[in-house]
Motif scaffolding. Structure first.
Motif, PDB file in Angstrom:
ATOM      1  N   SER A  85       0.791  -1.236   0.000  1.00 58.12           N
ATOM      2  CA  SER A  85       0.000   0.000   0.000  1.00 58.12           C
ATOM      3  C   SER A  85       0.828   1.293   0.000  1.00 58.12           C
ATOM      4  O   SER A  85       0.337   2.325  -0.442  1.00 58.12           O
ATOM      5  CB  SER A  85      -0.982   0.012   1.167  1.00 58.12           C
ATOM      6  N   ALA A 142      -0.778   1.649  -6.037  1.00 59.30           N
ATOM      7  CA  ALA A 142      -2.161   2.109  -5.965  1.00 59.30           C
ATOM      8  C   ALA A 142      -3.121   0.925  -5.890  1.00 59.30           C
ATOM      9  O   ALA A 142      -2.813  -0.169  -6.351  1.00 59.30           O
ATOM     10  CB  ALA A 142      -2.486   2.945  -7.200  1.00 59.30           C
ATOM     11  N   TYR A 175      -9.573   6.194   2.430  1.00 57.30           N
ATOM     12  CA  TYR A 175      -8.908   7.493   2.545  1.00 57.30           C
ATOM     13  C   TYR A 175      -7.452   7.384   2.093  1.00 57.30           C
ATOM     14  O   TYR A 175      -6.794   6.371   2.324  1.00 57.30           O
ATOM     15  CB  TYR A 175      -8.940   7.973   3.992  1.00 57.30           C
ATOM     16  N   THR A 176      -6.954   8.470   1.510  1.00 54.51           N
ATOM     17  CA  THR A 176      -5.565   8.491   1.052  1.00 54.51           C
ATOM     18  C   THR A 176      -4.577   8.694   2.187  1.00 54.51           C
ATOM     19  O   THR A 176      -3.398   8.401   2.031  1.00 54.51           O
ATOM     20  CB  THR A 176      -5.356   9.588  -0.010  1.00 54.51           C
ATOM     21  N   SER A 207      -8.079  12.613   0.788  1.00 54.51           N
ATOM     22  CA  SER A 207      -9.210  12.400  -0.118  1.00 54.51           C
ATOM     23  C   SER A 207      -9.925  11.112   0.261  1.00 54.51           C
ATOM     24  O   SER A 207      -9.301  10.142   0.681  1.00 54.51           O
ATOM     25  CB  SER A 207      -8.731  12.301  -1.564  1.00 54.51           C
ATOM     26  N   TYR A 256     -12.951   8.131  -0.774  1.00 54.55           N
ATOM     27  CA  TYR A 256     -13.707   7.424  -1.802  1.00 54.55           C
ATOM     28  C   TYR A 256     -14.598   6.424  -1.087  1.00 54.55           C
ATOM     29  O   TYR A 256     -14.245   5.947  -0.013  1.00 54.55           O
ATOM     30  CB  TYR A 256     -12.759   6.668  -2.749  1.00 54.55           C
ATOM     31  N   PHE A 272      -9.358   3.102  -8.577  1.00 54.03           N
ATOM     32  CA  PHE A 272      -8.623   4.287  -8.175  1.00 54.03           C
ATOM     33  C   PHE A 272      -7.271   4.332  -8.874  1.00 54.03           C
ATOM     34  O   PHE A 272      -6.241   4.244  -8.225  1.00 54.03           O
ATOM     35  CB  PHE A 272      -8.407   4.276  -6.661  1.00 54.03           C
ATOM     36  N   GLY A 315      -3.872   5.073  -9.885  1.00 53.86           N
ATOM     37  CA  GLY A 315      -2.882   6.017  -9.395  1.00 53.86           C
ATOM     38  C   GLY A 315      -3.101   6.488  -7.970  1.00 53.86           C
ATOM     39  O   GLY A 315      -2.313   7.269  -7.460  1.00 53.86           O
ATOM     40  N   VAL A 316      -4.148   6.017  -7.294  1.00 57.74           N
ATOM     41  CA  VAL A 316      -4.454   6.481  -5.942  1.00 57.74           C
ATOM     42  C   VAL A 316      -3.998   5.437  -4.920  1.00 57.74           C
ATOM     43  O   VAL A 316      -4.427   4.287  -4.963  1.00 57.74           O
ATOM     44  CB  VAL A 316      -5.969   6.757  -5.769  1.00 57.74           C
ATOM     45  N   LYS A 317      -3.147   5.875  -4.023  1.00 60.10           N
ATOM     46  CA  LYS A 317      -2.704   5.010  -2.928  1.00 60.10           C
ATOM     47  C   LYS A 317      -3.637   5.247  -1.744  1.00 60.10           C
ATOM     48  O   LYS A 317      -3.818   6.372  -1.304  1.00 60.10           O
ATOM     49  CB  LYS A 317      -1.262   5.319  -2.549  1.00 60.10           C
ATOM     50  N   ILE A 318      -4.228   4.179  -1.248  1.00 60.13           N
ATOM     51  CA  ILE A 318      -5.150   4.252  -0.119  1.00 60.13           C
ATOM     52  C   ILE A 318      -4.388   3.870   1.145  1.00 60.13           C
ATOM     53  O   ILE A 318      -3.554   2.973   1.134  1.00 60.13           O
ATOM     54  CB  ILE A 318      -6.353   3.309  -0.339  1.00 60.13           C
TER      55      ILE A 318
END
Length: 140
Positions: A76, A80, A99-100, A107, A109, A121, A123-126
């Protein structure tokens, strides 16, 4: 001679009927089937690969820090989330908020119960998540 012409006429007619079939409208491709993700009942599961084939992390409860919490998701911090599945079963919580940042910051989701997303997501790391009740709400 008449017989030869008759045979040629029949062959030509047969070929023309085949051409008519070949020029028919192209078939519409079948819709892609939904991902068949493996996730224990009651859990939130996430993967860093779009087909859900490896490196699954899963939780049955909230986690305020995927990198240092009770369940550590080894990838994680560097990868992403590409696919997520809210396989929750609680009648009290209708979605999971992701949440990021650690401690439910950054951010946010959400994923409704029973929903598989992919690629959710890119490119989004949670970093953290929690189960929430919202009577069908659309925010975290």
């Amino acid at each position: 001679m008449k017989r030869t012409l008759s045979v040629l006429f029949i062959v030509a007619a047969a070929l023309m009927s085949l051409l008519g079939t070949a020029s028919a409208a192209p078939a519409v491709p079948a819709p892609a089937s939904a991902l068949a993700l493996s996730c224990p009942s009651g859990d939130l599961c996430v993967w860093p690969v779009s087909d859900g084939s490896s490196s699954r992390c899963s939780w049955s409860n909230a986690d305020n820090d995927w990198q240092a919490g009770s369940v550590r998701c080894s990838w994680s911090s560097s990868r992403a989330v590409m696919v997520a599945y809210n396989h929750g079963t609680s009648s009290s919580y209708d979605r999971v908020c992701l949440y990021t940042g650690a401690n439910y910051t950054g951010s946010a989701y959400y994923i409704r119960q029973g929903v598989q997303t992919g690629p959710a997501f890119p490119g989004v790391k949670i970093r953290s998540h929690k189960w929430v009740a919202g009577a069908g709400g659309t925010t975290c």
